[in-house]
Scaffold this motif. Structure first.
Motif: not given
Length: 276
Positions: A244-260
């Motif tokens: 789940x952690x890996x999917x969240x990082x990849x999905x957020x990157x693809x959708x332009x959601x920045x994780x500070x």
């Protein structure tokens, strides 16, 4: 021969009394031994039914048998007129001396008995006990043998386990995965929650009941913290956690959601001195 016959006739009642006492003592010892065997067999069956290690069962039943047999022997000796008070005093003094000398071992022994009786964990459970996290391999009378996730064999004294809190991760069939996902204040919160919901519900290992929780947990200084809490079978916990952690990082990157990530700003101030 005549003297022996005469002595027998003169003391026949006394000798008969001693003979009866001896026979009664033998009967008491025989019955006590039968009781000791019966109690040890019943205890053995009860412990084996609770899946207690055979070595532990043999040790415990042996102790119970010996205690009952010693008590029976003292009763038999008392029946024939032997003063058992001195024997009991000697046994008590010896027990006290041994107890003081083996205080740590006896503490581990008592803790082992408590673990066997109350069963806070069993072989194969993943626990955190005595400051060690690992899978229980064997439960012995003085120590518990555990294997850590990196396959180290750790022998933990039972007293160290029972003196602290025990966390049994295998006791329940299901567990909740607790994740905290941080996004920036400039990110689309609704989109982030929708993506998180899609990631969780698309995983077949996530249980539909209880329903996963995806809520804003805190508005921190520099991030918006979103709580992601799906329920899974205990065996799937770490697989779901890591995937789940890996999917969240990849999905957020693809959708332009920045994780500070933590940043530190350094401001340098230079004093200007007037030239004379």
């Amino acid at each position: 021969m005549e003297k022996i016959t005469q002595l027998f006739h003169e003391n026949n009642e006394l000798l008969l009394g001693y003979l009866l006492q001896l026979v009664l003592a033998i009967v008491i010892f025989y019955i006590g031994r039968m009781v000791a065997k019966g109690v040890s067999r019943l205890m053995e069956k009860a412990l084996l039914a609770r899946a207690v290690d055979k070595a532990v069962v043999s040790f415990v039943t042996g102790i119970v048998y010996a205690i009952i047999l010693i008590a029976t022997a003292l009763m038999a000796l008392s029946q024939v007129g032997v003063q058992t008070t001195s024997f009991i005093a000697i046994l008590g003094a010896a027990g006290l001396a041994v107890g003081l000398a083996l205080q740590g071992s006896l503490s581990n022994f008592a803790s082992g008995i408590l673990i066997i009786l109350f069963r806070p964990f069993k072989s194969g459970d993943f626990i955190d006990a005595g400051g060690i996290a690992g899978t229980v391999d064997k439960i012995e009378i003085f120590q518990t043998i555990m294997k850590t996730p990196d396959n180290k064999l750790v022998i933990v004294p039972n007293a160290q386990i029972t003196s602290r809190a025990i966390t049994n991760y295998s006791a329940e069939a299901t567990r909740r995965v607790d994740l905290t996902i941080s996004i920036g204040y400039d990110a689309d919160l609704r989109l982030a929650k929708k993506l998180l919901e899609d990631i969780v519900t698309s995983d077949s290992r996530v249980l539909p009941t209880p329903a996963p929780v995806i809520k804003v947990g805190a508005l921190a200084d520099a991030t918006v913290n979103i709580l992601v809490r799906p329920w899974v079978n205990s065996a799937d916990y770490w697989g779901v956690y890591w995937d789940t952690l890996e999917k969240i990082k990849l999905t957020f990157d693809d959708n332009g959601i920045r994780m500070p990530f933590p940043q530190m700003g350094v401001h340098i101030k230079q004093d200007k001195q007037e030239q004379v």
